[in-house]
Design a protein around this motif. Sequence first.
Motif, mmCIF file in Angstrom:
data_model
loop_
_atom_site.group_PDB
_atom_site.id
_atom_site.type_symbol
_atom_site.label_atom_id
_atom_site.label_comp_id
_atom_site.label_asym_id
_atom_site.label_seq_id
_atom_site.Cartn_x
_atom_site.Cartn_y
_atom_site.Cartn_z
ATOM 1 N N SER A 102 0.846 -1.197 0.000
ATOM 2 C CA SER A 102 0.000 0.000 0.000
ATOM 3 C C SER A 102 0.880 1.246 0.000
ATOM 4 O O SER A 102 1.813 1.366 0.794
ATOM 5 C CB SER A 102 -0.921 0.008 1.223
ATOM 6 N N VAL A 103 0.577 2.180 -0.880
ATOM 7 C CA VAL A 103 1.412 3.375 -1.055
ATOM 8 C C VAL A 103 1.015 4.449 -0.047
ATOM 9 O O VAL A 103 -0.173 4.736 0.140
ATOM 10 C CB VAL A 103 1.285 3.918 -2.488
ATOM 11 N N ILE A 104 2.020 5.048 0.579
ATOM 12 C CA ILE A 104 1.792 6.082 1.585
ATOM 13 C C ILE A 104 2.568 7.336 1.191
ATOM 14 O O ILE A 104 3.737 7.265 0.821
ATOM 15 C CB ILE A 104 2.214 5.591 2.985
ATOM 16 N N THR A 105 1.888 8.497 1.284
ATOM 17 C CA THR A 105 2.495 9.791 0.956
ATOM 18 C C THR A 105 2.354 10.722 2.146
ATOM 19 O O THR A 105 1.308 10.770 2.797
ATOM 20 C CB THR A 105 1.810 10.419 -0.269
ATOM 21 N N GLY A 106 3.390 11.478 2.440
ATOM 22 C CA GLY A 106 3.332 12.401 3.570
ATOM 23 C C GLY A 106 3.464 13.854 3.113
ATOM 24 O O GLY A 106 3.933 14.132 2.009
ATOM 25 N N VAL A 107 3.053 14.766 4.001
ATOM 26 C CA VAL A 107 2.234 14.558 5.188
ATOM 27 C C VAL A 107 0.916 15.273 4.988
ATOM 28 O O VAL A 107 0.850 16.246 4.240
ATOM 29 C CB VAL A 107 2.910 15.117 6.466
ATOM 30 N N GLU A 108 -0.135 14.786 5.663
ATOM 31 C CA GLU A 108 -1.432 15.463 5.615
ATOM 32 C C GLU A 108 -1.660 16.176 6.933
ATOM 33 O O GLU A 108 -1.698 15.540 7.993
ATOM 34 C CB GLU A 108 -2.564 14.478 5.330
ATOM 35 N N THR A 109 -1.808 17.495 6.859
ATOM 36 C CA THR A 109 -1.932 18.324 8.062
ATOM 37 C C THR A 109 -3.094 19.308 7.999
ATOM 38 O O THR A 109 -3.314 20.049 8.954
ATOM 39 C CB THR A 109 -0.651 19.158 8.264
ATOM 40 N N ARG A 110 -3.822 19.344 6.875
ATOM 41 C CA ARG A 110 -4.808 20.411 6.680
ATOM 42 C C ARG A 110 -6.246 19.899 6.700
ATOM 43 O O ARG A 110 -7.110 20.440 6.019
ATOM 44 C CB ARG A 110 -4.538 21.116 5.346
ATOM 45 N N SER A 111 -6.497 18.856 7.484
ATOM 46 C CA SER A 111 -7.878 18.351 7.561
ATOM 47 C C SER A 111 -8.788 19.319 8.294
ATOM 48 O O SER A 111 -10.004 19.330 8.075
ATOM 49 C CB SER A 111 -7.915 16.985 8.235
ATOM 50 N N SER A 112 -8.218 20.118 9.195
ATOM 51 C CA SER A 112 -9.007 21.130 9.903
ATOM 52 C C SER A 112 -8.065 22.193 10.439
ATOM 53 O O SER A 112 -6.844 22.041 10.409
ATOM 54 C CB SER A 112 -9.814 20.506 11.048
ATOM 55 N N SER A 113 -8.632 23.258 10.943
ATOM 56 C CA SER A 113 -7.841 24.382 11.424
ATOM 57 C C SER A 113 -7.272 24.094 12.813
ATOM 58 O O SER A 113 -7.968 23.535 13.669
ATOM 59 C CB SER A 113 -8.708 25.639 11.484
ATOM 60 N N PRO A 114 -6.014 24.496 13.074
ATOM 61 C CA PRO A 114 -5.451 24.343 14.419
ATOM 62 C C PRO A 114 -5.726 25.546 15.320
ATOM 63 O O PRO A 114 -5.134 25.688 16.381
ATOM 64 C CB PRO A 114 -3.949 24.200 14.138
ATOM 65 N N VAL A 115 -6.641 26.419 14.872
ATOM 66 C CA VAL A 115 -6.955 27.660 15.581
ATOM 67 C C VAL A 115 -8.465 27.830 15.649
ATOM 68 O O VAL A 115 -9.179 27.443 14.721
ATOM 69 C CB VAL A 115 -6.343 28.876 14.835
ATOM 70 N N ARG A 116 -8.953 28.377 16.753
ATOM 71 C CA ARG A 116 -10.351 28.807 16.806
ATOM 72 C C ARG A 116 -10.387 30.279 17.203
ATOM 73 O O ARG A 116 -9.768 30.681 18.190
ATOM 74 C CB ARG A 116 -11.172 27.980 17.797
ATOM 75 N N ILE A 117 -11.107 31.060 16.413
ATOM 76 C CA ILE A 117 -11.304 32.475 16.721
ATOM 77 C C ILE A 117 -12.621 32.597 17.473
ATOM 78 O O ILE A 117 -13.671 32.187 16.979
ATOM 79 C CB ILE A 117 -11.341 33.317 15.428
ATOM 80 N N GLY A 118 -12.564 33.151 18.664
ATOM 81 C CA GLY A 118 -13.754 33.218 19.504
ATOM 82 C C GLY A 118 -14.867 34.034 18.875
ATOM 83 O O GLY A 118 -14.616 35.030 18.186
ATOM 84 N N ARG A 119 -16.101 33.608 19.110
ATOM 85 C CA ARG A 119 -17.265 34.389 18.681
ATOM 86 C C ARG A 119 -18.398 34.143 19.664
ATOM 87 O O ARG A 119 -18.499 33.072 20.264
ATOM 88 C CB ARG A 119 -17.689 34.060 17.254
ATOM 89 N N ASN A 120 -19.272 35.134 19.821
ATOM 90 C CA ASN A 120 -20.393 34.995 20.739
ATOM 91 C C ASN A 120 -21.643 34.524 19.994
ATOM 92 O O ASN A 120 -21.599 34.231 18.798
ATOM 93 C CB ASN A 120 -20.643 36.302 21.495
ATOM 94 N N GLN A 121 -22.770 34.470 20.702
ATOM 95 C CA GLN A 121 -23.996 33.953 20.095
ATOM 96 C C GLN A 121 -24.501 34.830 18.957
ATOM 97 O O GLN A 121 -25.207 34.352 18.069
ATOM 98 C CB GLN A 121 -25.087 33.798 21.164
ATOM 99 N N ARG A 122 -24.131 36.084 18.969
ATOM 100 C CA ARG A 122 -24.525 36.987 17.879
ATOM 101 C C ARG A 122 -23.582 36.894 16.685
ATOM 102 O O ARG A 122 -23.789 37.564 15.681
ATOM 103 C CB ARG A 122 -24.573 38.433 18.393
ATOM 104 N N GLY A 123 -22.551 36.049 16.826
ATOM 105 C CA GLY A 123 -21.618 35.852 15.733
ATOM 106 C C GLY A 123 -20.407 36.758 15.761
ATOM 107 O O GLY A 123 -19.544 36.668 14.885
ATOM 108 N N ASP A 124 -20.310 37.642 16.763
ATOM 109 C CA ASP A 124 -19.211 38.605 16.821
ATOM 110 C C ASP A 124 -17.965 38.002 17.447
ATOM 111 O O ASP A 124 -18.042 37.240 18.415
ATOM 112 C CB ASP A 124 -19.620 39.824 17.657
#
Length: 526
Positions: free
Chosen positions: A455-477
């Motif tokens: 089975s062939v393997i290629t590296g690397v996969e790192t971008r499946s999701s963001s490593p950061v979350r920017i805070g937001r409130n219930q109004r979206g701000d």
Amino acid sequence: MRYRISQIKLKPGQPITMIDKAIAHMLGKKNLEISNVTIVRESIDARKKPNVKLVYTVDFDCDEKLELPEAVTAEYAEPFSLNAIDTVVKQIKHRPVVAGYGPAGMFAALMLAKWGLNPVILERGQNVDDRIRSVEKFWETGALDTESNVQFGEGGAGTFSDGKLTTGIKDVRIRLVLKEFVRAGADPAVMYRQKPHIGTDMLRDIVKNIRMRTEALGAEFMFSTRLDNIKLDEQGALSAITLHDNITGEDSIMDAEHMILATGHSAADTFRMLHDAGMNMEQKPFSIGVRIEHPQKDIDTAQYGNPELAKLLGHAEYKMNCKTGSGRGVYTFCMCPGGRVINSASSEGTAVTNGMSNSGRDSGTANSGLLVDVRTSDFQSDHPLAGLMFQKKYEELAYRAAEGGASMPVTTYGSFRDNADDRVRKCLPDFAQTAIIEAMPHFGRKIKGFDNDSSVITGVETRSSSPVRIGRNQRGDSSVSGIMPAGEGPGYAGGIMSAAVDGIRTAEKLVLKLLDEKETVIGETE
């Protein structure tokens, strides 16, 4: 009356017109007269392979009273009256800005344009036609355009993917997104298939068609234009943004009070700029791993029992996960039937792998991400952007292992497992190496041959999701008044559909905020 019935089964190859007879047979009413049959859902039942069945849920009309549930499909209802929108349009000081034109930005912009708010859309990458040329040049020569590539440009990272429209969320906006894709040229079957996909080749025209419609509704697009900075007023609210024209090299300032921030998960420089400007951000877990490839025929055989069924059902897919003895999650991600493995780097000196498929899924090779959970404790730093630094470390290792250019480090699973100095294995943290090796026999028991040494393997996969979350409130701000984070980059989605839905939600919240603010101003004036 209109009814809904489930578990209608057809054999592969049987025409859809057989559904009428299948309904009558299931209900024991040989001469039942039905009309207006609409497929709500189609899935594949391969539990008794090779006796595979297509399973349908359908709505239909019947004058005869039946002991069945009524067919009710939740539809998206426009949340604002025209009078309310007119109030916003007449009094808003500056046109709202949408930064980023991936799925979240695309649907946020479309909705704002439909509501008459004439948004301005910023996209650091090129329009899709020019972008394709830049990406193909990179793959052929290794000359990377750091502003327009697989990650940046019209349609976002999803433009170079399988175009999967699956999601784990439940939301009436999903149906709206699917309808817009169909309106822009997608196969109408995406409305009901269990695992709908569009394909890279089709997506290119579809994202262009959505953009042209959004433009026709009053939006303005600024491609090759990077968001470089934000300016705040004395109260700490957004007042203007600094833009960089990637073609002329010139900077400019645009007044802006309201911006939907829909940058993708790879905009590391934008995250750093926002952090320096004081925006509240936090670390977010993500994943790291490799791409693994197998002959598509082997996957079809394992999943259907008979590879010939792929001619009728489409090539087989899989989705697997397990937990290792140490508690690490290992899972397959973004499986691309009949696809190819690509280099999706967006910065110099890095190698990043991903997979994509055309609509025909006809390459003969299946590939999938094989990923391991990365915890924030693995970052070994409390800095909000430590995940970006962790990510870059292993992308740089992969680049050096591949000896630069557009090459990526490639190996076989047998070498990866048995050789501690394997070129791909050394591009991963120790915990990821160990977890993949432990998980592979488990996956091999689920899909025969998955853990073959070849089975062939290629590296690397790192971008499946963001490593950061920017805070937001219930109004979206966010913590900066006037900036509303949306989609995958700020940490609120995980794929085309969930990002598109989050973009719509954020557009709604922006209008609600504008209505509240303008109504308050009007009231005070009166």
